[in-house]
Scaffold this active site. Sequence first.
Site, PDB file in Angstrom:
ATOM      1  N   CYS A 169       0.823  -1.223   0.000  1.00 28.62           N
ATOM      2  CA  CYS A 169       0.000   0.000   0.000  1.00 28.62           C
ATOM      3  C   CYS A 169       0.856   1.272   0.000  1.00 28.62           C
ATOM      4  O   CYS A 169       0.332   2.369  -0.198  1.00 28.62           O
ATOM      5  CB  CYS A 169      -0.915   0.016   1.206  1.00 28.62           C
ATOM      6  SG  CYS A 169      -1.948  -1.434   1.283  1.00 28.62           S
ATOM      7  N   HIS A 213      -3.342   6.612   3.421  1.00 30.34           N
ATOM      8  CA  HIS A 213      -3.736   5.362   2.766  1.00 30.34           C
ATOM      9  C   HIS A 213      -5.095   4.955   3.334  1.00 30.34           C
ATOM     10  O   HIS A 213      -5.316   5.002   4.545  1.00 30.34           O
ATOM     11  CB  HIS A 213      -2.682   4.284   3.034  1.00 30.34           C
ATOM     12  CG  HIS A 213      -3.161   2.917   2.671  1.00 30.34           C
ATOM     13  ND1 HIS A 213      -3.769   2.661   1.466  1.00 30.34           N
ATOM     14  CD2 HIS A 213      -3.156   1.736   3.357  1.00 30.34           C
ATOM     15  CE1 HIS A 213      -4.107   1.386   1.412  1.00 30.34           C
ATOM     16  NE2 HIS A 213      -3.747   0.805   2.551  1.00 30.34           N
ATOM     17  N   ASN A 240     -10.185  -0.534   0.333  1.00 29.11           N
ATOM     18  CA  ASN A 240      -8.725  -0.455   0.358  1.00 29.11           C
ATOM     19  C   ASN A 240      -8.204  -0.886  -1.015  1.00 29.11           C
ATOM     20  O   ASN A 240      -8.310  -2.057  -1.374  1.00 29.11           O
ATOM     21  CB  ASN A 240      -8.204  -1.382   1.465  1.00 29.11           C
ATOM     22  CG  ASN A 240      -6.677  -1.403   1.538  1.00 29.11           C
ATOM     23  OD1 ASN A 240      -5.988  -0.924   0.626  1.00 29.11           O
ATOM     24  ND2 ASN A 240      -6.155  -1.959   2.609  1.00 29.11           N
TER      25      ASN A 240
END
Length: 326
Positions: A112, A253, A283
Amino acid sequence: MQSKILGTGAAIPDGILTNQDIEKIIDTSDEWIRTRSGVVERHISDKDTPSSVLAKEAAEKAMEMAGISADQLDAILVASVTPDHSFPSTACILQDKLGARKITAFDLSAGCTGFIYGVAQADALIRSNNAKFVLVVGVEELTKVTDWTDRSSCFLFGDGAGAAILGPSEDDKSGILATYTASDGSLGGLLYQPAGGSSRPASHYSVDHHMSTILMRGNEVFKHAVRQMEEAALKALELSGVSKEELDWLIPHQANIRIIDFLARRLKLPLDQVVVSIDKHGNTSAASIPLAFDLAVRDGRIKRGQNVVMVAFGAGFTWGSVMIRW
Ligand code: ACO
């Protein structure tokens, strides 16, 4: 010489999977998913849409905003843990799809934190005069490596792409003020894809036993994410010389709304100065920051001259931050 972000772009597949759809797959509820993660819906790509298709759409929008054409690019960096193939790289596939010159093109794997790593590398290429215009893309199709029998993680993930064009800054009014990247490989086993690589090549066994999909110890990852994202945010402030009071926007994030809330409180930022898109996108790993960034730039929330910090944490473990003046 300083570098700056000249343009942003994003792409999401048309397919949408709501929490109500997830309720039909696993034993869960819309209410549990919303309160535990903040996700309401996520976009899901079909079998004919690999990551490079989303990457191309996002890249073209970013080039249009930046006012540059593909033949002006000097490097293409694609951050992804779900590339089209292990090889060739999605960056090379993108180089061809965009009709760019025979330039440097490579993928990077930092979970990520991939987009942050990509921006840090692009910034270094430009400041060292090794490139003028660099395309950085964060793209993921996590729903293709999601274990749909794992009720503790499958509701989190979504698909999408975000892109940025970096180039030299003509003035000192806007630019990349600081970049910071870090890793701790000793914790890699808390979030990984057990099979499909050289340590355990794909086999009937690995597929049948859900080893080619994401395996995450959510609780453990959560604790590290909170700690390292705070550290990365503070590092960006320290390195850039921007104070908490001078910070206009936080783009974290989009892993979990509870992590985002915590980070905002530590930075003393009200939530209306935090760009949140986890409700719509879930996500999307390396795509999550550039997707959120593009959203807030295009809807006019982020204005010229404002200080924006982007902070990420992901598989590896990796973490990092970028401070920009837009
Ligand atoms: N629906 C309903 N209940 C559930 C579900 C579900 N889908 N999943 C778990 N539960 C239950 C559990 O059984 C448990 O019940 P119990 O208390 O009776 O034992 C309870 O809910 C709590 O389970 P936890 O796993 O402790 O849930 P948690 O609050 O930690 O939330 C989550 C899980 C959302 C995954 C969270 O841990 C998280 O967000 N982790 C971090 C994710 C992250 O940051 N990832 C980083 C990058 S991802 C990448 O790189 C691809």
